[in-house]
Motif scaffolding. Structure first.
Motif, PDB file in Angstrom:
ATOM      1  N   PHE A  55       0.821  -1.280  -0.441  1.00 45.34           N
ATOM      2  CA  PHE A  55      -0.288  -0.360  -0.240  1.00 45.34           C
ATOM      3  C   PHE A  55       1.104   1.042   0.030  1.00 45.34           C
ATOM      4  O   PHE A  55       0.493   2.275  -0.259  1.00 45.34           O
ATOM      5  CB  PHE A  55      -0.593  -0.114   1.248  1.00 45.34           C
ATOM      6  CG  PHE A  55      -2.604   1.096   1.398  1.00 45.34           C
ATOM      7  CD1 PHE A  55      -2.618   1.663  -0.196  1.00 45.34           C
ATOM      8  CD2 PHE A  55      -2.180   1.960   1.948  1.00 45.34           C
ATOM      9  CE1 PHE A  55      -3.991   2.486   0.581  1.00 45.34           C
ATOM     10  CE2 PHE A  55      -2.879   2.881   2.460  1.00 45.34           C
ATOM     11  CZ  PHE A  55      -3.828   3.113   1.371  1.00 45.34           C
TER      12      PHE A  55
ATOM     13  N   THR B 173      -3.779  -5.304  -0.690  1.00 43.90           N
ATOM     14  CA  THR B 173      -3.593  -4.150  -1.144  1.00 43.90           C
ATOM     15  C   THR B 173      -3.450  -4.681  -2.570  1.00 43.90           C
ATOM     16  O   THR B 173      -3.134  -6.051  -2.876  1.00 43.90           O
ATOM     17  CB  THR B 173      -2.326  -3.924  -0.763  1.00 43.90           C
ATOM     18  OG1 THR B 173      -2.065  -4.461  -1.340  1.00 43.90           O
ATOM     19  CG2 THR B 173      -2.698  -4.344   0.834  1.00 43.90           C
TER      20      THR B 173
ATOM     21  N   THR C 263      -2.627   3.101  -5.046  1.00 48.20           N
ATOM     22  CA  THR C 263      -2.750   1.769  -4.458  1.00 48.20           C
ATOM     23  C   THR C 263      -4.347   1.858  -3.922  1.00 48.20           C
ATOM     24  O   THR C 263      -5.128   2.562  -3.631  1.00 48.20           O
ATOM     25  CB  THR C 263      -1.495   1.493  -3.302  1.00 48.20           C
ATOM     26  OG1 THR C 263      -1.618   2.895  -2.639  1.00 48.20           O
ATOM     27  CG2 THR C 263      -0.389   1.505  -4.324  1.00 48.20           C
TER      28      THR C 263
ATOM     29  N   LEU D 102      -6.875   0.203  -0.618  1.00 48.55           N
ATOM     30  CA  LEU D 102      -6.083  -1.512   0.640  1.00 48.55           C
ATOM     31  C   LEU D 102      -7.632  -1.480   0.962  1.00 48.55           C
ATOM     32  O   LEU D 102      -8.264  -0.408   1.622  1.00 48.55           O
ATOM     33  CB  LEU D 102      -5.679  -0.340   2.135  1.00 48.55           C
ATOM     34  CG  LEU D 102      -5.819  -1.032   3.631  1.00 48.55           C
ATOM     35  CD1 LEU D 102      -4.941  -2.381   3.108  1.00 48.55           C
ATOM     36  CD2 LEU D 102      -4.938  -0.214   4.505  1.00 48.55           C
TER      37      LEU D 102
END
Length: 470
Positions: free
Chosen positions: A222, A292, A307, A309
């Motif tokens: 992440f 992730t 990214t 999560l």
């Protein structure tokens, strides 16, 4: 007379033997000279084999100044998706040394020795003895509601680092390993500065990889570590950056034209606070790993990382009631943008937002969630954080970085009035590298922390550092 006759009889034979030996030696010397001539001719035609080279640190900046400092590109691979050993720093932090080989395995030992002298002054209270906040930018450690402190001086070499890497060819791919440690894991023991200044060597990363897979303790997928700016501080933009190292299983796959996708399952850990209490607690009750995903583009010194999560948080109140759960999620955009100055200047940035991200951002300024005892539920805490840094080369290796970071936390109504509501930080530095991989720097920093009840605190810091990479 008999002795004389014997001597006379042996003298011609001895002379003949010496002459034959000398003639043979002259022929051997001539043959050696000819072999040397042939060897030099062959060496001049064939390129010299280069031993394995250490990995490059963060994505290289463009421009002549940066190019002069960087070593050759590194054929020693890292575990798939793993950031470099030196995650941040100027061009002199990019190692150009060579490793060694035993059998089919390439080895590389690298790292740096770092010494720091730090002068801190708190505007609203003093700190306890040997807190981590005296050694690095840690916004939650800034005191509030007190009197202005005196100037406090701290010096240590505990941020020194060492890393050990290997790469072993197996088929068409390489089996890689990386283990990295430093001494910045805990405050010094009580009385440690009186004579010996002992510090504990602690694990940073230990990861192995093959093909597109990597397993071990590493920076979270992440987080985009390469975007961190050059700083005298341990992190520099702690307030606004994702900052987690933990056990994970990651898969990375290039998809062409500079694009790479990666996904991971990572160690779960919910950090909560009780309703009305500011203290954070580790629960260790989670049963579902954090998930992730990253989409990364990199080309010609520029990069962009997106990214995501998702996590399932769980807290067992241990009061006879059943465990409570809640979901957390977050998105982070980060990158490096070279500036068209031709000197290696660049902009680095990150912006992160979501709910239940407390332990992933800013070294855990905020709780992941608040446990509402009255309603027996777990309430995720929303936050928004970010940083930006601009690096400029003045002349040669003389360079500066300005950086600013922030974090805003929307605590629920049940949170303690002593919980942190927001933090921000700004710093400017000046670095020079008079020798290869030697960085000398000075940095001025101002940090601010504000609580839910409106109380606030300030930190002013002057930081001198010297770092020699190897």
């Amino acid at each position: 007379m008999l002795s004389g006759l014997m001597l006379a009889g042996t003298t011609p034979a001895t002379a003949q033997t010496v002459a034959d030996y000398q003639a043979l030696r002259n022929k051997v010397d001539e043959l050696q000279r000819r072999l040397d001539t042939v060897q030099r001719a062959l060496t001049a035609k064939e390129p010299r084999e280069t031993p394995p080279v250490m990995v490059v640190a963060s994505p290289p900046a463009t421009g002549t100044a940066a190019q002069q400092q960087q070593g050759p590109s590194d054929p020693l691979p890292r575990p798939a998706g793993a950031p470099s050993v030196l995650a941040q720093g100027g061009p002199s932090a990019l190692p150009a040394g060579y490793g060694f080989r035993i059998g089919e395995t390439n080895f590389r030992i690298s790292g740096f020795i770092k010494g720091d002298l730090i002068f801190s002054r708190y505007g609203d209270g003093d700190t306890a003895t040997n807190p981590l906040g005296r050694e690095l930018s840690l916004p939650q450690s800034i005191p509030v509601g007190g009197r202005r402190s005196a100037i406090l001086a701290d010096a240590s070499a505990k941020q020194s680092r060492i890393a050990f890497q290997t790469a072993t060819p197996i088929g068409e791919k390489s089996l890689t390993t990386l283990i990295e440690a430093d001494f910045q894991v805990a405050p010094a023991v009580s009385g440690g500065e009186r004579a010996l200044n002992p510090y504990t060597l602690g694990l940073r990363r230990a990861v192995a990889g093959y093909g597109g897979f990597a397993v071990g303790q590493d920076w979270s997928n992440f987080q985009y570590v390469a975007a961190l700016p050059e700083t005298a501080d341990f992190v520099g933009v702690t307030d606004g950056t994702v900052l987690v190292r933990q056990m994970l299983l990651r898969y990375s796959h290039p998809v062409g034209d500079g694009w790479t996708i990666s996904t991971s399952i990572e160690n779960p850990e919910t950090v909560s606070a009780m309703a009305g209490a500011p203290a954070l607690a580790d629960n260790d009750d989670d049963s579902v790993p954090d998930l992730t995903g990253q989409l990364l583009w990199a080309a010609k010194g520029a990069s962009l990382s997106l990214t995501g999560l998702f996590r399932s948080m769980r807290v067992d109140p241990a009061n006879g009631r059943p465990a409570v759960t809640a979901q957390g999620y977050g998105v982070s955009l980060a990158g490096i943008a070279p500036l068209s100055t031709g000197k290696g200047d660049d902009i680095r940035f990150m912006m992160t937002g979501g709910r239940g991200l407390g332990r992933y951002v800013g070294a855990n300024v905020a709780a992941d969630a608040i446990y509402d005892t009255a309603n027996d539920r777990l309430v995720p805490v929303p936050l928004l954080a970010g940083f930006a840094g601009v690096r400029h080369f003045w002349i040669g290796t003389l360079r500066s970085t300005w950086m600013g970071s922030f974090q805003r936390i929307w605590n629920p109504a049940t949170a303690s009035p002593l919980s942190t509501r927001q933090v921000w930080d700004t710093a400017v530095n000046l670095f020079v590298s008079p020798l290869p991989r030697l960085d000398l720097g000075v940095e001025l920093r101002v940090s601010h922390r504000e609580l839910v009840n409106g109380a606030s605190g300030m930190l002013e810091r002057l930081h001198f550092t010297v770092k020699q990479g190897f």
